[in-house]
Design an enzyme around this catalytic site. Structure first.
Site, PDB file in Angstrom:
ATOM      1  N   CYS A 196    -106.401  -4.447  65.854  1.00 27.50           N
ATOM      2  CA  CYS A 196    -106.590  -3.223  65.960  1.00 27.50           C
ATOM      3  C   CYS A 196    -105.317  -2.390  65.093  1.00 27.50           C
ATOM      4  O   CYS A 196    -105.162  -2.419  64.140  1.00 27.50           O
ATOM      5  CB  CYS A 196    -107.019  -2.524  67.342  1.00 27.50           C
ATOM      6  SG  CYS A 196    -107.931  -1.132  67.207  1.00 27.50           S
TER       7      CYS A 196
ATOM      8  N   HIS B 182    -111.274  -5.873  68.596  1.00 21.63           N
ATOM      9  CA  HIS B 182    -110.231  -6.712  69.522  1.00 21.63           C
ATOM     10  C   HIS B 182    -110.815  -7.970  69.871  1.00 21.63           C
ATOM     11  O   HIS B 182    -111.858  -8.026  70.812  1.00 21.63           O
ATOM     12  CB  HIS B 182    -110.329  -5.791  70.799  1.00 21.63           C
ATOM     13  CG  HIS B 182    -109.297  -4.645  70.572  1.00 21.63           C
ATOM     14  ND1 HIS B 182    -108.063  -4.523  70.713  1.00 21.63           N
ATOM     15  CD2 HIS B 182    -109.760  -3.495  70.218  1.00 21.63           C
ATOM     16  CE1 HIS B 182    -107.540  -3.447  70.716  1.00 21.63           C
ATOM     17  NE2 HIS B 182    -108.433  -2.508  70.433  1.00 21.63           N
TER      18      HIS B 182
ATOM     19  N   GLU C 299    -109.814 -10.401  71.286  1.00 17.72           N
ATOM     20  CA  GLU C 299    -109.325 -11.066  72.662  1.00 17.72           C
ATOM     21  C   GLU C 299    -110.618 -10.445  73.594  1.00 17.72           C
ATOM     22  O   GLU C 299    -110.379 -11.377  74.921  1.00 17.72           O
ATOM     23  CB  GLU C 299    -108.103 -10.540  73.022  1.00 17.72           C
ATOM     24  CG  GLU C 299    -107.757  -9.077  73.198  1.00 17.72           C
ATOM     25  CD  GLU C 299    -107.698  -8.343  72.015  1.00 17.72           C
ATOM     26  OE1 GLU C 299    -107.874  -8.599  70.796  1.00 17.72           O
ATOM     27  OE2 GLU C 299    -107.240  -7.012  72.111  1.00 17.72           O
TER      28      GLU C 299
HETATM   29  N1  GLN Z   1    -104.345   3.903  67.461  1.00 18.33           N
HETATM   30  C1  GLN Z   1    -105.188   2.991  66.484  1.00 18.33           C
HETATM   31  C2  GLN Z   1    -106.403   3.798  66.376  1.00 18.33           C
HETATM   32  O1  GLN Z   1    -106.703   4.564  67.158  1.00 18.33           O
HETATM   33  C3  GLN Z   1    -105.333   1.736  67.101  1.00 18.33           C
HETATM   34  C4  GLN Z   1    -106.175   1.778  68.246  1.00 18.33           C
HETATM   35  C5  GLN Z   1    -106.004   0.499  68.949  1.00 18.33           C
HETATM   36  O2  GLN Z   1    -105.113  -0.334  68.489  1.00 18.33           O
HETATM   37  N2  GLN Z   1    -106.688   0.043  69.905  1.00 18.33           N
HETATM   38  O3  GLN Z   1    -107.185   3.714  65.586  1.00 18.33           O
END
Ligand code: GLN
Length: 575
Positions: free
Chosen positions: A422, A548, A550
């Site tokens: 992410c 994600h 995970e």
């Molecule tokens: N801050 C980034 C976004 O909002 C990544 C978010 C995250 O890692 N869950 O896109």
């Protein structure tokens, strides 16, 4: 009148009595049984692990099991909770942002859950207040009992209907005696009264102290905690005693006498090296059989056996836990992050690495890297010396961002296996744009609104939503995988489902430029130009995901990207 007859008489009856309890249409009293798990003495004992382990044993016997977690706080979901205080925000396929315990349920039961499996105090009250404005309470004064408790019971019964569960496993968050969960416990007491004692049972997870100065286990705190539960009108049928070492016979006997629970159902649950051993311990203590008998589920178990629906899960957990705790080669993986002191903030990543490591016969030990102190490439080289792999996990806010960029640069140039999750995906785009596309001013507008090259920018749908707050691209989405890429080789499919939680994305205006310089976007959203996986050809393992992975790794099915990342770490030469 009590139990199912009482319920039957209430369904559809007039409201002019004290027995207010909304019974959803189609509910059959006695069809679904309930196991309610509470905690006493202290929180953080692993009630969720206990409940999901017992649930998994019963599911393996052919029963349909539906878990649910009650959280007393007034947030409507976990979306606005700080992981530093509360542990990781887990995201379900339907986009529900919830407590990390739901992650344990998904991993132990190997099933996708939904908003129906999670209820916070905030949501209960929001619904009660909405009903009040709607005039649904027909002029009555709206009270904790019966209206708030009625809302909670109704939620459970709706889950019973929609899941078709034989058994709903309810975990009441917090500790008995907290104001925050008092109305949940009261609702569960009422549930037992209404559904009949044979259909609802309670298990309490308590803690046996062993003060260092005394050197022996003391049961008093546990006794008092269980007494508090009994004072609320709840009689536990099972008591699980957490402790730092095996619980002595005499402590179990004392707790048994105090609580009216036969000593065979007062079970020691000492700390284990792996949570995945808990199902084995519960099975050896006979708690699955006890639960089956206490709730009258024997016939359904026999019927499932006749249909051949049982599987030997105990052997699976035993083997899995042995692999995790047995002697294995240790790999050092660096993880950069903001919440570096709190392991719970990264629970799913740690689990996903364990799942992959168990299959590959290695143990991953994490080196937490505080990126605010890294500065540039030299700092990164120092912090990352000797690691087998590097993970840049998800996160929000600019803290330590330059250090993270330097870490990705180190992984890329030193050919250290890299997995960006992410935010880690976005950081990889920034790093590549700056150092391989000659765009030194590249940044994300999350951190630099006036960046010269906004290579990571708000999603168009987020621009429309700006100002509303709390809105993200959330939950399960499809990802199209480009044939011939590493991602395609690892997944072995052209379309996969993954879970998202983000507001920003790789800016479509820069994709061509970045790809021309060598980075490959190997996963894309089917219907939008949103990049979802990146990889770097010629590198042993350099993969970033806007989602994600995970969150969907399971013990029985390690996530292919984690598996292959750990394999690349194992095969890294010179570390
Ligand atoms: N801050 C980034 C976004 O909002 C990544 C978010 C995250 O890692 N869950 O896109």
């Amino acid at each position: 009148m009590a139990g199912p007859e009482l319920l039957a008489s209430l369904a559809g009856a007039s409201q002019d009595h004290e027995f207010y309890t909304p019974i959803p249409q189609g509910y059959t009293p006695g069809r679904t049984k309930y196991l309610v798990v509470t905690g006493s003495v202290i929180s953080g004992l692993g009630k969720g692990i206990f409940a999901s382990s017992l649930g998994s044993l019963l599911q393996a016997r052919g029963l349909v099991v539906a878990p649910v977690k009650f959280d007393g706080y007034l947030n409507q979901d976990a979306g606005t909770l700080n992981p530093y205080r509360h542990g990781e925000v887990f995201v379900l396929d339907d986009g529900t942002e919830c407590d990390m315990d739901l992650g344990s349920y998904e991993r132990f039961l190997d099933r996708d859950l939904s908003a129906l499996n999670y209820l916070t105090g905030g949501r209960v009250f929001a619904q009660v207040l909405q009903r009040e404005r709607h005039g649904d309470y027909l002029g009555r004064d709206v009270q904790f009992i019966p209206h708030v408790t009625g809302e909670i019971k109704s939620f459970l019964r709706k889950l019973a209907i929609s899941s078709g569960a034989d058994l709903v496993v309810v975990e009441v968050g917090g500790t008995v005696g907290d104001i925050e969960n008092g109305y949940f416990l009261e609702a569960m007491r009422e549930l037992q009264y209404e559904e009949d004692g044979r259909n609802v049972m309670f298990a309490n997870v308590t803690y046996v102290l062993r003060p260092r100065a005394l050197g022996e286990q003391k049961s008093k705190a546990a006794q008092l905690g269980i007494r508090t539960l009994m004072a609320l009108g709840i009689q536990p049928a099972i008591i699980a005693c957490r402790a730092d070492e095996p619980v002595s016979e005499s402590v179990r006997e004392k707790i048994s006498i105090y609580s009216n629970v036969p000593v065979s159902r007062v079970v020691g649950l000492p700390d284990t090296e792996s949570i995945y051993r808990v199902p084995v311990i519960l099975h050896e203590a006979g708690l699955d059989e006890e639960t089956i008998d206490l709730l009258g589920l024997r016939d359904r178990i026999n019927a499932a056996a006749a249909r051949g629906k049982q599987n030997d899960l105990v052997a699976f957990w035993e083997d899995f836990a042995n692999r995790i705790t047995g002697p294995r080669r240790e790999l050092r993986v660096a993880i950069t992050g903001k919440y570096t002191e709190v392991r719970d903030s990264y629970a799913s990543i740690i689990n996903a690495l364990e799942h992959a490591g168990a299959g590959l016969g290695v143990r991953v030990s994490l080196r937490w890297v505080e990126t605010t102190e890294i500065g540039g490439p030299d700092g990164a080289a120092k912090a990352l010396e000797g690691v087998h792999g590097i993970i840049v996990p998800g996160g929000f806010g600019s803290r330590g961002i330059e250090g993270k960029i330097a870490c990705v640069g180190y992984a890329r140039t030193h050919k250290v296996p890299f997995l960006g999750l992410c935010l880690g995906f976005q950081v990889a785009v920034i790093e590549y744009a700056r150092n391989c596309c000659n765009l030194p001013g590249a940044h994300s507008t999350e951190f630099a609104l006036d960046a010269v090259h906004k290579v990571v920018d708000l999603l168009p749908e987020q621009k429309k939503l700006e100002g509303l707050g709390g809105n993200m691209r959330l939950g399960g989405r499809w990802v199209d995988i480009k044939p011939g890429t590493k991602a395609h080789e690892l997944y072995g499919r052209e379309r996969v489902r993954e879970r998202f939680r983000h507001r920003y994305e790789a800016n479509p205006e820069y994709i061509e430029l970045v790809e021309r310089a060598g980075l490959v976007f190997s996963g894309k959203a089917p219907d939008h130009p949103i990049m979802q996986i990146l990889e770097l050809p010629g590198h042993p393992f350099f993969v970033g995901t806007q989602f994600h992975p995970e969150l969907i790794s399971r013990p029985a099915r390690p996530h292919p990207l984690f598996h292959s990342f750990v394999r690349a770490c194992r095969d890294r030469e010179g570390a």
